[in-house]
Write a protein that holds these residues in place. Structure first.
Motif: not given
Length: 118
Positions: A18-25, A30-36, A48-50, A98-99
């Motif tokens: 709901n408000y975190g975890g793996w973050t996707y475009c 594609q997985n662009i990061g992880y929000l704790c 800007v994603c690749n 990410v670009q």
């Protein structure tokens, strides 16, 4: 018990929870990061994603406090951007996915707002 979101604005972005975890475009999935999800108080992320898609995320909570801007940079611990005071992991941005990005995140523990861009 989980926190209650006040604002959740996502554009071309999907979160694993709901408000975190793996973050996707959402354009290329594609997985662009992880929000704790347990250590931040508010988040503003533009990227800007690749794949060329522009993404945006804004989240804060009903109990979020107004932070104060920090003059210190976040520290990197095991590829995560962390609070310099207690090393609380805040967010991971996978730089090779990410670009560019513009990030503003408030640490729940110290109340400082950290900014970073690439």
């Amino acid at each position: 018990m989980g926190r209650v979101l006040r604002n959740k604005e996502l554009e071309n972005t999907r979160l694993a929870t709901n408000y975190g975890g793996w973050t996707y475009c959402t354009n290329c999935n594609q997985n662009i990061g992880y929000l704790c999800y347990s250590t931040y108080d508010s988040l503003k992320l533009e990227y800007v994603c690749n794949c060329g898609s522009k993404g945006y995320a804004f989240l804060d909570f009903q109990d979020s406090k107004e932070g104060s801007t920090s003059n210190q940079d976040m520290v990197i611990v095991k590829n995560r951007l962390c609070c310099p005071f207690d090393q609380s992991p805040l967010i991971t941005i996978l730089k090779d996915k990410v670009q560019s990005y513009n990030l503003s995140i408030t640490c729940k523990s110290c109340g400082k707002i950290y900014k970073k861009e690439k």
